[in-house]
Design a protein around this motif. Structure first.
Motif, short mmCIF file in Angstrom:
data_model
loop_
_atom_site.label_atom_id
_atom_site.label_comp_id
_atom_site.label_asym_id
_atom_site.label_seq_id
_atom_site.Cartn_x
_atom_site.Cartn_y
_atom_site.Cartn_z
N TYR A 158 -36.11 8.16 -23.27
CA TYR A 158 -36.16 9.10 -22.89
C TYR A 158 -37.64 10.56 -22.71
O TYR A 158 -37.52 11.47 -22.26
N PHE B 172 -36.14 11.02 -18.99
CA PHE B 172 -34.09 11.19 -19.23
C PHE B 172 -33.51 11.89 -20.37
O PHE B 172 -33.80 11.19 -22.02
N ALA B 173 -32.92 12.78 -20.40
CA ALA B 173 -32.39 13.04 -21.49
C ALA B 173 -30.96 13.02 -22.70
O ALA B 173 -31.61 13.03 -23.31
N ASP B 174 -30.53 12.60 -21.90
CA ASP B 174 -29.42 11.73 -23.06
C ASP B 174 -28.78 10.82 -21.45
O ASP B 174 -29.67 10.62 -19.86
N ASP C 296 -25.43 10.34 -19.66
CA ASP C 296 -25.31 11.49 -19.14
C ASP C 296 -25.75 11.12 -17.46
O ASP C 296 -25.77 11.71 -16.80
N GLU C 297 -27.21 11.89 -17.84
CA GLU C 297 -28.73 12.53 -17.18
C GLU C 297 -29.06 10.44 -15.95
O GLU C 297 -28.80 10.84 -15.41
N LEU D 230 -25.64 10.06 -14.19
CA LEU D 230 -25.61 10.96 -12.83
C LEU D 230 -26.85 10.25 -11.75
O LEU D 230 -26.73 11.07 -11.02
N GLU D 231 -28.02 10.18 -12.33
CA GLU D 231 -28.97 10.06 -11.91
C GLU D 231 -28.75 8.97 -10.97
O GLU D 231 -28.79 7.68 -9.20
N ARG E 59 -25.79 9.47 -7.83
CA ARG E 59 -27.10 10.22 -7.01
C ARG E 59 -27.14 9.07 -5.92
O ARG E 59 -27.50 9.25 -5.05
N ARG F 211 -19.60 17.84 -17.86
CA ARG F 211 -21.06 18.67 -17.08
C ARG F 211 -20.97 17.10 -16.00
O ARG F 211 -21.29 17.16 -14.33
N VAL F 212 -20.56 16.48 -16.28
CA VAL F 212 -20.78 15.06 -15.70
C VAL F 212 -19.75 14.67 -14.58
O VAL F 212 -19.77 14.32 -13.10
#
Length: 202
Positions: free
Chosen positions: A51, A54-56, A58-59, A62-63, A66, A121-122
């Protein structure tokens, strides 16, 4: 040795390590089945450290997306840039793409191939990354056919991207097909039209 303090890694190194561990977890457990605790265990760190970066979940996902998408885009551009004719640029780009699917098939499934049941959002971010990849192809098409306008080149690029993605999904169900066979099948579908476009150059 027991009792020694854990070696402190540079932030960018630690972040890359976490992303690598997370990718393995997503491949093994799927997006829905994976938890931050699983990623922490795979990386050999605490949830608290996860943490910090990364916030959660999902983040983290997404990384992973990416980074992998960036690797794929760079490989395609490098391959296409290594040859001169538009036909060979397309063939080299397709070969690079299918080699990625072959060598990192489980990763491709979970990040690109619809193997992750993502939403919100994902899903929006995944769609945006897919669009950006198609725009990388737009630049390649404009390089081969500079007489095209931007909108036309983008349309063709998105068609190529979509065809490649669907063909890769099919290939994942038919892995006995050789890589070069897949490359030439896509060339058969795509090059006829793109050849005519390229020949209009000038």
């Amino acid at each position: 040795m027991a009792g020694e303090p854990r070696r402190r890694l540079a932030p960018e190194v630690r972040r890359a390590q976490l992303v690598s561990a997370a990718e393995d977890v997503f491949v093994r457990l799927g997006y829905q089945g994976a938890a931050v605790e699983d990623i922490a265990a795979a990386a050999g760190v605490t949830r608290t450290l996860i943490y910090k970066y990364f916030a959660d979940k999902d983040e983290i996902y997404l990384e992973c997306l990416r980074v992998a998408r960036g690797e794929l885009d760079a490989a395609v551009v490098a391959a296409a840039g290594g040859v001169e004719s538009p036909e060979e640029q397309l063939r080299a780009g397709l070969r690079s793409y299918f080699l990625f699917v072959r060598d990192r098939g489980s990763t491709w499934d979970v990040l690109f191939g619809g193997g992750a049941a993502v939403a919100g959002r994902v899903a929006e971010a995944a769609s945006r990354h897919r669009y950006e990849t198609a725009e990388v192809i737009t630049a390649l098409i404009l390089g081969a056919a500079p007489h095209l306008d931007q909108d036309s080149a983008s349309t063709y690029a998105h068609a190529v991207s979509g065809a490649g993605e669907q063909a890769a999904k099919w290939w994942r169900r038919h892995p006995h097909i050789e890589t070069e066979v897949m490359v030439e099948r896509l060339m058969d579908v795509l090059w006829t039209g793109l050849e005519r476009i390229a020949e209009q150059n000038g």
